[in-house]
Design a protein around this motif. Structure first.
Motif, PDB file in Angstrom:
ATOM      1  N   PRO A 125       0.826  -1.213   0.000  1.00  0.00           N
ATOM      2  CA  PRO A 125       0.000   0.000   0.000  1.00  0.00           C
ATOM      3  C   PRO A 125       0.863   1.268   0.000  1.00  0.00           C
ATOM      4  N   GLU A 126       0.332   2.319  -0.586  1.00  0.00           N
ATOM      5  CA  GLU A 126       1.035   3.604  -0.623  1.00  0.00           C
ATOM      6  C   GLU A 126       1.221   4.176   0.783  1.00  0.00           C
ATOM      7  N   THR A 127       0.425   3.680   1.730  1.00  0.00           N
ATOM      8  CA  THR A 127       0.501   4.183   3.110  1.00  0.00           C
ATOM      9  C   THR A 127       1.781   3.760   3.833  1.00  0.00           C
ATOM     10  N   ILE A 128       2.654   3.009   3.168  1.00  0.00           N
ATOM     11  CA  ILE A 128       3.958   2.733   3.792  1.00  0.00           C
ATOM     12  C   ILE A 128       4.721   4.033   4.033  1.00  0.00           C
ATOM     13  N   SER A 129       4.278   5.100   3.392  1.00  0.00           N
ATOM     14  CA  SER A 129       4.897   6.411   3.617  1.00  0.00           C
ATOM     15  C   SER A 129       4.784   6.847   5.081  1.00  0.00           C
ATOM     16  N   LYS A 130       3.831   6.245   5.823  1.00  0.00           N
ATOM     17  CA  LYS A 130       3.630   6.595   7.238  1.00  0.00           C
ATOM     18  C   LYS A 130       4.628   5.901   8.166  1.00  0.00           C
ATOM     19  N   LEU A 131       5.375   4.950   7.628  1.00  0.00           N
ATOM     20  CA  LEU A 131       6.270   4.145   8.478  1.00  0.00           C
ATOM     21  C   LEU A 131       7.600   4.867   8.690  1.00  0.00           C
ATOM     22  N   LYS A 132       7.535   5.992   9.345  1.00  0.00           N
ATOM     23  CA  LYS A 132       8.698   6.857   9.504  1.00  0.00           C
ATOM     24  C   LYS A 132       9.771   6.278  10.421  1.00  0.00           C
ATOM     25  N   LYS A 133       9.384   5.401  11.344  1.00  0.00           N
ATOM     26  CA  LYS A 133      10.350   4.877  12.309  1.00  0.00           C
ATOM     27  C   LYS A 133      10.819   3.454  11.996  1.00  0.00           C
ATOM     28  N   VAL A 134      10.268   2.868  10.962  1.00  0.00           N
ATOM     29  CA  VAL A 134      10.641   1.497  10.604  1.00  0.00           C
ATOM     30  C   VAL A 134      12.079   1.461  10.082  1.00  0.00           C
ATOM     31  N   LYS A 135      12.886   0.589  10.679  1.00  0.00           N
ATOM     32  CA  LYS A 135      14.280   0.418  10.267  1.00  0.00           C
ATOM     33  C   LYS A 135      14.487  -0.844   9.436  1.00  0.00           C
ATOM     34  N   LYS A 136      13.628  -1.856   9.669  1.00  0.00           N
ATOM     35  CA  LYS A 136      13.784  -3.129   8.965  1.00  0.00           C
ATOM     36  C   LYS A 136      12.500  -3.491   8.236  1.00  0.00           C
ATOM     37  N   VAL A 137      12.637  -3.811   6.960  1.00  0.00           N
ATOM     38  CA  VAL A 137      11.523  -4.313   6.157  1.00  0.00           C
ATOM     39  C   VAL A 137      11.869  -5.742   5.738  1.00  0.00           C
ATOM     40  N   ARG A 138      11.010  -6.678   6.122  1.00  0.00           N
ATOM     41  CA  ARG A 138      11.232  -8.086   5.798  1.00  0.00           C
ATOM     42  C   ARG A 138      10.112  -8.571   4.879  1.00  0.00           C
ATOM     43  N   LEU A 139      10.467  -8.876   3.637  1.00  0.00           N
ATOM     44  CA  LEU A 139       9.493  -9.315   2.634  1.00  0.00           C
ATOM     45  C   LEU A 139       9.948 -10.633   2.014  1.00  0.00           C
ATOM     46  N   TYR A 140      10.576 -11.465   2.824  1.00  0.00           N
ATOM     47  CA  TYR A 140      11.127 -12.744   2.373  1.00  0.00           C
ATOM     48  C   TYR A 140      10.019 -13.614   1.768  1.00  0.00           C
ATOM     49  N   GLY A 141      10.276 -14.168   0.587  1.00  0.00           N
ATOM     50  CA  GLY A 141       9.354 -15.127  -0.021  1.00  0.00           C
ATOM     51  C   GLY A 141       8.027 -14.544  -0.448  1.00  0.00           C
ATOM     52  N   SER A 142       7.970 -13.236  -0.682  1.00  0.00           N
ATOM     53  CA  SER A 142       6.699 -12.605  -1.042  1.00  0.00           C
ATOM     54  C   SER A 142       6.313 -12.908  -2.489  1.00  0.00           C
ATOM     55  N   LYS A 143       5.072 -12.564  -2.828  1.00  0.00           N
ATOM     56  CA  LYS A 143       4.586 -12.650  -4.208  1.00  0.00           C
ATOM     57  C   LYS A 143       4.448 -11.245  -4.802  1.00  0.00           C
ATOM     58  N   LEU A 144       5.196 -10.311  -4.225  1.00  0.00           N
ATOM     59  CA  LEU A 144       5.146  -8.922  -4.696  1.00  0.00           C
ATOM     60  C   LEU A 144       5.602  -8.813  -6.154  1.00  0.00           C
ATOM     61  N   LYS A 145       4.938  -7.937  -6.891  1.00  0.00           N
ATOM     62  CA  LYS A 145       5.330  -7.637  -8.264  1.00  0.00           C
ATOM     63  C   LYS A 145       5.849  -6.210  -8.393  1.00  0.00           C
ATOM     64  N   ARG A 146       5.580  -5.405  -7.378  1.00  0.00           N
ATOM     65  CA  ARG A 146       6.080  -4.033  -7.373  1.00  0.00           C
ATOM     66  C   ARG A 146       5.995  -3.448  -5.979  1.00  0.00           C
ATOM     67  N   ILE A 147       6.758  -2.384  -5.788  1.00  0.00           N
ATOM     68  CA  ILE A 147       6.754  -1.613  -4.548  1.00  0.00           C
ATOM     69  C   ILE A 147       6.492  -0.170  -4.950  1.00  0.00           C
ATOM     70  N   PRO A 148       5.597   0.536  -4.271  1.00  0.00           N
ATOM     71  CA  PRO A 148       5.261   1.903  -4.677  1.00  0.00           C
ATOM     72  C   PRO A 148       6.367   2.906  -4.353  1.00  0.00           C
ATOM     73  N   PRO A 149       6.387   4.035  -5.050  1.00  0.00           N
ATOM     74  CA  PRO A 149       7.413   5.064  -4.813  1.00  0.00           C
ATOM     75  C   PRO A 149       7.418   5.596  -3.387  1.00  0.00           C
ATOM     76  N   GLU A 150       6.314   5.446  -2.681  1.00  0.00           N
ATOM     77  CA  GLU A 150       6.210   5.969  -1.320  1.00  0.00           C
ATOM     78  C   GLU A 150       7.211   5.347  -0.359  1.00  0.00           C
ATOM     79  N   ILE A 151       7.890   4.278  -0.780  1.00  0.00           N
ATOM     80  CA  ILE A 151       8.930   3.704   0.081  1.00  0.00           C
ATOM     81  C   ILE A 151      10.027   4.740   0.344  1.00  0.00           C
ATOM     82  N   GLY A 152      10.180   5.691  -0.553  1.00  0.00           N
ATOM     83  CA  GLY A 152      11.195   6.731  -0.387  1.00  0.00           C
ATOM     84  C   GLY A 152      10.946   7.631   0.809  1.00  0.00           C
TER      85      GLY A 152
END
Length: 244
Positions: free
Chosen positions: A56-83
């Motif tokens: 979701p684009e709302t990952i932009s709210k995760l200002k304090k997250v230091k670790k992102v774990r997406l091991y073994g996902s079925k993701l096809k894309r990540i939105p620009p909001e990760i920046g």
């Protein structure tokens, strides 16, 4: 060299599903609690998480997250909001085999120092040089009617953007990145790709010439070694004749 081109899919996510609602709720809780780790597979369970094909684009709210774990996902894309995840330090997408590229905006995560991904699954990688899709024929569309310039963040329509690929160091990997540009000035502001990758931003396509892959480089080195041995042998023969 691997000329196989993966078609870019748009509208990859069912945003009315239970899985989508669950991950959106999870993001809200992580943001509210100020947590430092984002691990949706652990929260949703693998069955639901396997239905998530974009974050979701709302990952932009995760200002304090230091670790992102997406091991073994079925993701096809990540939105620009990760920046906008300004505290991000560790990014793991290992064995996410459908994730072939990343948004250029991930380079805005200035604290990101460590990454783990499945190298062979991404476009332009040094092991098999998977082909880049032609953005002039198969453009990327995110959610919404507008997109921001990846460099200056100006809002524009998709008709105004110039979409390009570029390979850059991110964390501990060279990643293929999708850039949305509003001007030639912003294009000129892009960093220089590392050695052994295409040295400019480009549109992709099967006709694009990439550097040799891992196997091709080995074959070239082997050929050069054999030629060197032959030349050395001939040189020794000439010297032997002269001394007789």
């Amino acid at each position: 060299m691997n000329k196989r081109i993966q078609k870019i899919e748009n509208h990859v996510q069912d945003r009315n599903s239970v899985a989508w609602k669950k991950i959106c709720d999870y993001i809200d809780r992580v943001a509210e609690d100020g947590r430092e780790e984002f691990s949706p597979a652990e929260e949703l369970g693998y069955d639901l998480f396997s239905q998530i094909h974009t974050l979701p684009e709302t990952i932009s709210k995760l200002k304090k997250v230091k670790k992102v774990r997406l091991y073994g996902s079925k993701l096809k894309r990540i939105p620009p909001e990760i920046g906008e995840m300004e505290s991000l330090e560790y990014f793991e997408v290992y064995t996410s085999y459908d994730l072939h590229w990343f948004p250029y905006e991930i380079t805005h995560c200035k604290n990101l120092k460590s990454s783990i991904m499945s190298t062979r699954a991404v476009y332009g990688n040094y092991k098999n040089r998977m082909g880049f899709p032609d953005l002039s024929q198969n453009p990327v569309r995110y959610s919404g009617e507008t997109v921001q310039c990846s460099v200056c963040r100006k809002t524009m329509s998709y008709e105004q953007t110039n979409q390009l690929w570029i390979s850059l160091w991110v964390g501990t990997d060279v990643m293929p990145l999708l850039v949305n540009l509003c001007s030639e000035e912003c294009r000129n502001a892009l960093p220089q790709p590392p050695e052994n990758y295409i040295q400019h931003a480009h549109k992709g396509s099967s006709a694009l010439q990439q550097p040799p892959d891992e196997n091709e480089r080995f074959q070239q080195q082997l050929k050069a070694y054999k030629l060197k041995k032959i030349r050395l042998k001939l040189c020794r023969k000439r010297k032997s004749r002269r001394t007789k």
